[in-house]
Design an enzyme around this catalytic site. Structure first.
Site, PDB file in Angstrom:
ATOM      1  N   ASP A 175      -2.122   9.600  10.982  1.00  0.00           N
ATOM      2  CA  ASP A 175      -1.534   8.690  10.006  1.00  0.00           C
ATOM      3  C   ASP A 175      -2.110   9.026   8.638  1.00  0.00           C
ATOM      4  OD1 ASP A 175      -0.116   5.711  10.113  1.00  0.00           O
ATOM      5  OD2 ASP A 175      -1.525   5.922   8.458  1.00  0.00           O
ATOM      6  N   ILE A 176      -1.256   9.002   7.612  1.00  0.00           N
ATOM      7  CA  ILE A 176      -1.720   9.249   6.248  1.00  0.00           C
ATOM      8  C   ILE A 176      -2.449   8.007   5.741  1.00  0.00           C
ATOM      9  CG2 ILE A 176      -1.028   9.798   3.874  1.00  0.00           C
ATOM     10  CD1 ILE A 176       1.421  11.203   5.048  1.00  0.00           C
ATOM     11  N   ASN A 183       2.990   4.760  -2.410  1.00  0.00           N
ATOM     12  CA  ASN A 183       4.318   4.233  -2.709  1.00  0.00           C
ATOM     13  C   ASN A 183       4.270   3.177  -3.804  1.00  0.00           C
ATOM     14  OD1 ASN A 183       6.000   5.718  -1.024  1.00  0.00           O
ATOM     15  ND2 ASN A 183       5.693   4.368   0.729  1.00  0.00           N
ATOM     16  N   GLU A 218       4.765   6.828   8.228  1.00  0.00           N
ATOM     17  CA  GLU A 218       3.811   7.841   7.787  1.00  0.00           C
ATOM     18  C   GLU A 218       2.963   8.326   8.957  1.00  0.00           C
ATOM     19  OE1 GLU A 218       1.686   3.885   6.866  1.00  0.00           O
ATOM     20  OE2 GLU A 218       3.725   4.639   6.936  1.00  0.00           O
TER      21      GLU A 218
END
Length: 298
Positions: A175-176, A183, A218
């Site tokens: 996961d980022i 965002n 993500e």
């Protein structure tokens, strides 16, 4: 609707309307079997110049994981022109166009019933085969990042575990870190750029025999067949370092990101379900995040 729900429920498929291009592809199209229903729905198996078995067993060229399918259910072998289908004394029989057969020379468009799986035989040069090839490609890949999508990953994970009789299978879920902040700060276009850049970095960091896919907003996953936990952890660490070192840019802005990775191993012969294995890897991912992010937990 939440972003993750939108991701899960929306599939955008665009098919080329250039018929001349499609016809050119069809001219080079090899004979294939297309799964119309049952396990591995939508799968295309290109037929080669050597015999291929169909069945539930891990050594089959086309694995159909269903109780209605025998381990060695049927065989397809090439002829001078076309292919012959032979039933291998299966429990539930092999049917072509609704008729049970022991042996049958396949004709373009034949429908083959293997247990509860319905297949369609498409001869070489069939424009419908080229069409289905394009649809299958679009349905198997994530439109944004160009890597495999969750549908394709889930199907291959299930098949890999059912075939894991002699060696372990490991699973990486990554996961980022702080992706929402990207965002919120720079906008969703910047977020998309980060997703694409991260996908490219991971894709070049894993061996070609591993399956890499985007499985959430993500979130990505790597399926590692014939890979013990220690080896999978090494791969996860390479990914973590590569993501941190390769800084994405958007509109000349550097957007450094890191990734957290969870790793779990499926032991050969285990009866663990794919969802349970993914859940264990996902749990390790959240341990990595709770421990400060930008790390691997197994």
């Amino acid at each position: 609707m939440a972003d993750d729900e939108l991701y899960e429920s929306t599939l955008e498929v665009t098919i080329s309307r250039d018929m001349r291009s499609l016809i050119r592809v069809a001219e080079q199209q090899q004979a294939l079997l297309l799964v119309l229903s049952g396990p591995r729905l939508g799968n295309r198996t290109v037929l080669a110049d050597s015999p291929m078995e169909i069945g539930r067993g891990s050594n089959s060229g086309l694995v159909l994981d269903a109780d209605s399918v025998s381990r060695r259910h049927a065989k397809i072998e090439p002829l001078d022109s076309g292919y012959r289908l032979t039933d291998l004394n299966s429990t539930n029989g092999t049917y072509v166009n609704g008729i049970r057969v022991k042996e049958h020379t396949l004709q373009d468009g034949d429908r083959v019933q293997i247990g509860k799986a319905l297949l369609k035989y498409l001869a070489g040069g069939n424009i419908e085969g080229a069409y289905h090839e394009e649809v299958q490609r679009l349905m198997s890949f994530d439109a944004l990042t160009g890597v495999h999508n969750k549908r394709h990953f889930d199907e291959n994970l299930r098949v890999a575990l059912s075939a894991a009789q002699t060696g372990p299978v490991s699973l990486l879920v990554l996961d980022i870190d702080h992706f929402k902040k990207v965002n919120d700060t720079y906008g969703h276009m910047a977020g998309d750029a980060v997703l694409c850049a991260t996908a490219n970095v991971v894709k070049t960091s894993v061996p070609p025999e591993y399956l890499f896919a985007r499985v959430g907003g993500e979130e990505f996953a790597v399926l590692c067949p014939n890979t013990p936990l220690a080896q999978a952890k090494q791969c996860a660490e390479r990914i973590r370092v590569a993501v941190a070192e390769n800084i994405p840019t958007f509109e000349e802005k550097r957007l450094p990101v890191t990734a957290s990775v969870g790793v779990a191993e499926f032991k050969a012969g285990s009866e663990e379900e794919p969802e349970a294995l993914f859940g264990r890897a996902d749990e390790k991912l959240y341990q990595a995040k709770d421990a400060g992010r930008n790390r691997v937990c197994a």
